[in-house]
Design a protein around this motif. Structure first.
Motif, mmCIF file in Angstrom:
data_model
loop_
_atom_site.group_PDB
_atom_site.id
_atom_site.type_symbol
_atom_site.label_atom_id
_atom_site.label_comp_id
_atom_site.label_asym_id
_atom_site.label_seq_id
_atom_site.Cartn_x
_atom_site.Cartn_y
_atom_site.Cartn_z
ATOM 1 N N ALA A 1 0.671 -0.856 0.213
ATOM 2 C CA ALA A 1 0.203 -0.427 -0.013
ATOM 3 C C ALA A 1 0.810 0.966 0.360
ATOM 4 N N ARG A 2 2.013 0.918 0.528
ATOM 5 C CA ARG A 2 2.636 2.213 1.192
ATOM 6 C C ARG A 2 3.814 2.488 -0.587
ATOM 7 N N ALA A 3 3.790 1.531 -1.354
ATOM 8 C CA ALA A 3 4.614 1.321 -2.665
ATOM 9 C C ALA A 3 3.336 2.248 -3.836
ATOM 10 N N LEU A 4 1.877 1.608 -3.326
ATOM 11 C CA LEU A 4 1.492 2.310 -4.663
ATOM 12 C C LEU A 4 1.096 3.712 -3.974
ATOM 13 N N MET A 5 0.347 3.952 -3.094
ATOM 14 C CA MET A 5 0.336 6.059 -2.797
ATOM 15 C C MET A 5 2.095 6.359 -2.590
ATOM 16 N N GLY A 6 2.740 6.021 -1.739
ATOM 17 C CA GLY A 6 4.181 6.742 -2.046
ATOM 18 C C GLY A 6 4.087 8.154 -2.793
ATOM 19 N N PRO A 7 3.999 8.832 -0.751
ATOM 20 C CA PRO A 7 4.307 10.746 -2.645
ATOM 21 C C PRO A 7 4.836 10.562 -2.980
ATOM 22 N N THR A 8 6.615 10.215 -2.151
ATOM 23 C CA THR A 8 7.813 10.455 -2.752
ATOM 24 C C THR A 8 8.737 9.152 -3.546
ATOM 25 N N VAL A 9 9.249 9.845 -4.374
ATOM 26 C CA VAL A 9 10.257 8.692 -4.614
ATOM 27 C C VAL A 9 11.045 7.844 -3.590
ATOM 28 N N TYR A 10 11.034 8.407 -2.748
ATOM 29 C CA TYR A 10 11.801 7.750 -1.702
ATOM 30 C C TYR A 10 11.539 6.428 -1.377
#
Lengths: 100, 191, 139, 118, 99
Positions: free
Chosen positions: E18-27
């Motif tokens: 889920a974090r990889a899908l949402m992630g606001p920044t590249v990092y």
């Protein structure tokens, strides 16, 4: 006895993993997320591998587990460090203020 | 039980990842998701008892493939997809839906997942499983089939890999003389 | 990444282990999962890590391009040559049984040799891919 | 229930295949097309491996105490297909790089427009 | 008992995904992918012990390795790509060693 110890290790490892997962999901900015991911990841992986190693006893499997352990022990903090320094140099500011 | 659980969960993750990959426009994020896609595929191969395939997918799909895409991204310096072309966006969707429906209709005749009596398991596979040890003395049946029973096939595959290497060398091997110079025809290799 | 001292040290530590593991996968492929394809990719991954951390030029000093081109062809020639040798010894193309005194020992030698050929070709071709793509950006 | 669980694999495979197909035919960006092709390819790999699985089977490496092994033949086919797949992907990406150098863009429409305006 | 650990790992994977899908920044995405890879390694290790085939541990080992190399490669691209947006973009070559 060893069985119980191994189950304790496995379960606490799994629990730590879930906590880290919640952390990476809920924390407000990148650096805190990285902290959650990095710290729990290492300990979680080590506890689970230790639990499996206790199950394996002294054998080739245990040796392979140790190898995986060494690998993760070196690579996981290294990539966390590289990631944090890249983000810092890339100009990503940590969120210092506590207002959302 | 446990492998079915892992199987179903990973497949669901895979579907979610694929949909996200289509919807995103940031090429960099798409390639990151492609890395996850490869990892998930390899995990599924492990659960479905294909150790060698998982090994290859882990090394090739997640490692080399993703890295090559990143290198391409660095070369083309375009990190954002332009907005999808507007003309007739429904046509591909219709084509895909119809094809998918036909294929799903086709699956009703496939025997269940893991059925030991399914047709693929009844012809040549039992021979490999029983005889490979006696014929070749190699406990890993996949290696036995790959290198011995179907050795000629593998020779062809290696030739394909070699040819692809030569082709990439022809396309990219020569150093560019200037930035954005037009096609330079010099072939820089002898292999 | 000049500031990444940690990365350099860890990479130096890991690369020998990775190469050792690649050889294990190559020659243990008969008994466990593994074989030429996987070993070749892992071997090239080790050198790619080196190139990523220490730079492409340093990596090209270790394994120059002409050597890669040679190795890519050599692996294929080794594979096809095993077939020719079995034909000369009186068998069919790629019939390994004639290579050894018994059927099983011949098969063993044949599989080992062609897996080696596959591994060399795959490793060299993967490195050619990476060097071509990465080297393209230097003007 | 058994029917659904028994066919879930195939349905997800078909879904992935169609997602890849849709990406290839509906998007103009060449890199994204290649990603779509790879998704399609991955779904085919999954299809083959799903077929090769046997319930309560194990990895096809002989070992004491195991009787049922999964079918090794699809594994061989897919193992080589993966390596060949990455080779062809690399070739496609190399072509993309050359197209970018020649046309200055990797969007399909703009390439067409440049071709026709000549 | 293995099932509890498996479920825990799967939940963690879902959260990381889920974090990889949402992630606001590249990092954020990179961190999530890294975590996802580590969890896959653990999942395979647990599965290897559950199914009694310790051969699968080799695969977990390869995963750990490839995951690391992948993260380093991504960082290389991100870092150099953002630092040198001028003419001298040598994404894969080291700054100190480039000609």
């Amino acid at each position: 006895m060893i069985d119980i110890l191994s189950w304790v290790c496995l379960c606490s490892g799994g629990l730590l993993g879930v906590i880290g997962g919640i952390g990476i999901h809920r924390f407000p900015d990148f650096y805190t997320r990285l902290h959650a991911a990095g710290t729990t990841d290492t300990l979680c992986a080590m506890l689970i591998l230790l639990g499996l190693g206790l199950q394996a006893g002294l054998s080739l499997d245990a040796f392979k587990l140790i190898l995986i352990f060494v690998f993760l022990f070196f690579t996981s903090p290294t990539s966390s460090h590289a990631l944090a320094s890249a983000a810092m140099h890339g100009g990503l500011k940590p969120k210092l203020d506590s207002k959302e | 039980m446990i492998d079915l659980l892992i199987n179903v969960t990973l497949l669901t993750f895979l579907a979610i990842t694929a949909v996200a990959m289509v919807r995103m426009t940031d090429l960099f994020a798409i390639i990151m998701l492609f890395g996850i896609f490869s990892l998930l595929t390899a995990g599924l191969f492990v659960v479905m008892d294909a150790a060698d395939v998982a090994f290859t997918e882990a090394a090739v799909g997640a490692g080399i493939s993703t890295m090559l895409m990143l290198a391409t991204l660095a070369l083309i310096k375009a990190h954002q997809e332009k907005k999808p072309l507007g003309r007739r966006p429904w046509l591909p969707l219709v084509v895909v839906t119809v094809t998918g429906a036909a294929l799903v209709y086709g699956t009703t005749d496939i025997s269940n997942f893991g059925d030991p009596l399914a047709p693929p398991h009844t012809h040549v596979a039992p021979y490999y499983i029983e005889q490979s040890m006696a014929d070749t003395g190699v406990p890993n049946m996949v290696t036995a089939v790959l290198a011995s029973y179907r050795g000629f096939d593998t020779l062809g595959e290696v030739a394909v890999v070699f040819t692809a290497g030569v082709a990439v060398l022809l396309l990219l091997g020569s150093r560019r003389k200037k930035n954005n110079s037009t096609v330079d025809k010099e072939d820089s290799n002898d292999s | 990444m000049t500031h990444n001292l940690i990365l350099r040290v860890v990479a130096k530590l890991l690369i020998p282990i990775i190469i050792l593991f690649a050889f294990y996968v190559q020659f243990h492929g008969d008994f466990g999962p593994g074989g030429g394809f996987q070993a070749g990719v892992i071997f090239s991954a080790a050198l790619i890590l080196y190139a990523l951390v220490f730079g492409l030029d340093a990596a090209e000093k270790i394994i120059p391009r002409w050597l890669l081109h040679l190795l890519a062809a050599l692996g294929l020639v080794l594979y096809a040559g095993v077939g020719v040798v079995t034909m000369m010894l009186g068998g069919n193309y790629l019939e390994y049984g004639v290579l050894g005194s018994t059927q099983v020992s011949g098969q063993h030698l044949g599989i080992l040799l062609i897996e080696l050929g596959v591994g060399v070709t795959v490793a060299a071709v993967m490195l050619i891919f990476f060097f071509s793509f990465a080297g393209r950006s230097r003007s | 229930m058994e029917f659904i669980l028994g066919h879930y694999n195939y349905w997800v495979v078909i879904f992935l295949m169609m997602v890849g197909f849709y990406t290839v035919i509906s998007r103009g960006n060449l890199v994204k097309k290649i990603v779509g092709l790879n998704v399609f390819q991955g779904s085919v790999f999954l299809l083959y491996i799903s077929i090769s699985t046997i319930e309560k089977g194990t990895v096809p490496i002989l070992k004491e105490g195991f009787e049922v092994y999964s079918n090794p033949l699809p594994h061989v086919l897919i193992l080589t297909a993966i390596v060949v797949g990455v080779a062809t992907t690399a070739l496609g990406l190399a072509l993309v790089v050359r197209i970018k150098e020649a046309y200055g863009t990797i969007e399909e429409d703009e390439i067409h427009r440049q071709d026709h305006s000549l | 008992m293995y099932i509890a650990v498996t479920i825990a790992i799967l939940i963690t994977m879902a959260l990381a995904l889920a974090r990889a899908l949402m992630g606001p920044t590249v990092y954020d995405r990179i961190a999530a992918v890294n975590m996802f890879g580590t969890k896959t390694v653990l999942l395979i290790a647990v599965f290897a012990f559950f199914s009694g085939r310790a051969d699968l541990l080799d695969i977990a080992l390869v995963y750990a390795l490839i995951n690391f190399i992948g993260v380093i490669a991504v960082l290389r691209l991100v870092e150099q790509g953002e630092f040198h947006s001028g003419s001298e973009v040598c994404t894969k070559t080291d700054k100190t060693n480039s000609e």
